[in-house]
Design a protein around this motif. Structure first.
Motif, mmCIF file in Angstrom:
data_model
loop_
_atom_site.group_PDB
_atom_site.id
_atom_site.type_symbol
_atom_site.label_atom_id
_atom_site.label_comp_id
_atom_site.label_asym_id
_atom_site.label_seq_id
_atom_site.Cartn_x
_atom_site.Cartn_y
_atom_site.Cartn_z
ATOM 1 N N ILE A 153 8.657 4.912 -15.133
ATOM 2 C CA ILE A 153 8.622 5.800 -13.864
ATOM 3 C C ILE A 153 7.300 6.104 -13.833
ATOM 4 O O ILE A 153 6.594 5.846 -12.759
ATOM 5 N N ALA A 154 6.638 6.306 -14.746
ATOM 6 C CA ALA A 154 4.885 6.642 -14.761
ATOM 7 C C ALA A 154 4.207 5.515 -14.573
ATOM 8 O O ALA A 154 3.185 5.617 -13.361
ATOM 9 N N LYS A 155 4.439 4.234 -14.745
ATOM 10 C CA LYS A 155 3.861 3.287 -14.136
ATOM 11 C C LYS A 155 3.852 2.710 -12.608
ATOM 12 O O LYS A 155 3.071 2.329 -12.084
ATOM 13 N N MET A 156 5.086 2.989 -12.376
ATOM 14 C CA MET A 156 5.292 3.022 -11.082
ATOM 15 C C MET A 156 4.737 4.024 -10.069
ATOM 16 O O MET A 156 4.390 3.668 -8.973
ATOM 17 N N ALA A 157 4.431 5.019 -10.630
ATOM 18 C CA ALA A 157 4.039 6.234 -9.751
ATOM 19 C C ALA A 157 2.428 5.840 -9.783
ATOM 20 O O ALA A 157 1.853 5.892 -8.717
ATOM 21 N N GLU A 158 1.981 5.285 -10.755
ATOM 22 C CA GLU A 158 0.425 4.635 -10.744
ATOM 23 C C GLU A 158 0.363 3.495 -9.770
ATOM 24 O O GLU A 158 -0.442 3.506 -8.891
ATOM 25 N N TYR A 159 1.360 2.733 -9.909
ATOM 26 C CA TYR A 159 1.415 1.560 -8.828
ATOM 27 C C TYR A 159 1.505 2.076 -7.261
ATOM 28 O O TYR A 159 0.792 1.646 -6.558
ATOM 29 N N GLN A 160 2.462 3.046 -7.191
ATOM 30 C CA GLN A 160 2.770 3.737 -5.835
ATOM 31 C C GLN A 160 1.295 4.207 -5.324
ATOM 32 O O GLN A 160 0.912 4.146 -4.096
ATOM 33 N N ALA A 161 0.445 5.018 -6.207
ATOM 34 C CA ALA A 161 -0.821 5.520 -5.839
ATOM 35 C C ALA A 161 -1.772 4.905 -5.400
ATOM 36 O O ALA A 161 -2.517 4.847 -4.707
ATOM 37 N N TYR A 162 -1.820 3.487 -6.202
ATOM 38 C CA TYR A 162 -2.875 2.535 -6.109
ATOM 39 C C TYR A 162 -2.698 1.766 -4.903
ATOM 40 O O TYR A 162 -3.441 1.453 -4.256
ATOM 41 N N THR A 163 -1.493 1.342 -4.987
ATOM 42 C CA THR A 163 -1.014 0.324 -3.547
ATOM 43 C C THR A 163 -0.871 0.896 -2.331
ATOM 44 O O THR A 163 -0.641 0.281 -1.145
ATOM 45 N N GLY A 164 -0.190 2.319 -2.461
ATOM 46 C CA GLY A 164 0.191 2.611 -1.027
ATOM 47 C C GLY A 164 1.905 2.449 -0.707
ATOM 48 O O GLY A 164 2.382 3.007 0.327
ATOM 49 N N PHE A 165 2.373 1.752 -1.583
ATOM 50 C CA PHE A 165 3.702 1.205 -1.242
ATOM 51 C C PHE A 165 4.653 2.323 -1.871
ATOM 52 O O PHE A 165 4.237 3.357 -2.588
ATOM 53 N N LYS A 166 5.867 2.767 -1.092
ATOM 54 C CA LYS A 166 6.716 3.562 -1.488
ATOM 55 C C LYS A 166 7.718 2.997 -2.595
ATOM 56 O O LYS A 166 7.937 1.877 -2.226
ATOM 57 N N VAL A 167 7.734 3.764 -3.660
ATOM 58 C CA VAL A 167 8.611 3.158 -4.807
ATOM 59 C C VAL A 167 9.526 3.700 -4.938
ATOM 60 O O VAL A 167 9.764 5.002 -5.072
ATOM 61 N N ILE A 168 10.951 2.969 -5.172
ATOM 62 C CA ILE A 168 12.258 3.646 -5.468
ATOM 63 C C ILE A 168 12.725 2.540 -6.689
ATOM 64 O O ILE A 168 12.868 1.489 -6.585
ATOM 65 N N ILE A 169 13.240 3.534 -7.674
ATOM 66 C CA ILE A 169 13.704 2.698 -8.842
ATOM 67 C C ILE A 169 15.263 2.662 -8.841
ATOM 68 O O ILE A 169 15.705 4.159 -8.801
ATOM 69 N N VAL A 170 15.736 1.785 -9.048
ATOM 70 C CA VAL A 170 17.339 1.999 -9.029
ATOM 71 C C VAL A 170 17.847 1.556 -10.526
ATOM 72 O O VAL A 170 17.461 0.516 -11.110
ATOM 73 N N PHE A 171 18.522 2.547 -11.202
ATOM 74 C CA PHE A 171 19.023 2.234 -12.397
ATOM 75 C C PHE A 171 20.542 2.227 -12.244
ATOM 76 O O PHE A 171 21.172 3.145 -11.678
ATOM 77 N N ASP A 172 21.250 1.134 -13.140
ATOM 78 C CA ASP A 172 22.601 1.023 -13.159
ATOM 79 C C ASP A 172 23.070 2.298 -13.828
ATOM 80 O O ASP A 172 22.767 2.865 -14.784
#
Length: 169
Positions: A34-53
């Protein structure tokens, strides 16, 4: 708008650092993803949604935000793949491009047929490593650059002003 849908456990199982952490601390592996994807979102501007089973866990779907990233735990009888396919259909639009991060070949085929683009876990890892390196280089550059004063001051005076600025004097 670009949206990145991430198959959480698929990525955790594919990235060496998360895979190693998962064996001792699954919650820690989720939090790190989640923390890495928050960095990804902040850097790229993509909206990130993580889905867990959560299909083996009794209960209803849970949706919450952490670090401005949307986290979804699926319903009791629903897999992450099913939820991702549903989200692709719901979220796609003329101005929205959906990207799905998973190494599940069947899932890649299904979402590609619905108009989404795919990123394998390996591609996302390589992209994330590049982003982290760029952030690190930007920070180093920022800290190594000294502000240039328009007034010429001796190094001793500059040092005293810097100490004053930092509250050390």
């Amino acid at each position: 708008m670009d949206i990145l849908l991430v198959d959480g456990y698929n990525i955790i199982g594919a990235w060496p650092q998360l895979q190693q952490l998962k064996s001792d601390d699954l919650e820690g592996a989720r939090d790190l993803l989640i923390a890495k994807m928050a960095e990804y979102q902040a850097y790229t501007g993509f909206k990130v949604i993580i889905v867990f089973d959560a299909h083996l866990v009794p209960g209803i779907q849970q949706v919450f935000n952490q670090h401005d990233v949307t986290i979804i735990f699926t319903n009791e009888n629903e897999t992450a793949d099913e939820k991702i396919e549903q989200l692709v259909v719901e979220l796609k639009g003329v101005l929205t491009q959906i990207h799905v991060a998973t190494s599940d070949y069947a899932e890649q085929k299904a979402i590609f047929g619905q108009g989404a683009l795919r990123k394998s876990a390996r591609e996302l890892l390589i992209e994330m490593e590049k982003i982290e390196n760029n952030i690190e280089q930007n920070i180093e550059t920022h800290y190594t650059e000294k502000r240039q004063s328009k007034i010429r001051l001796s190094p001793e005076i500059q040092e005293k002003f810097e100490k004053m600025r930092r509250g050390l004097i």
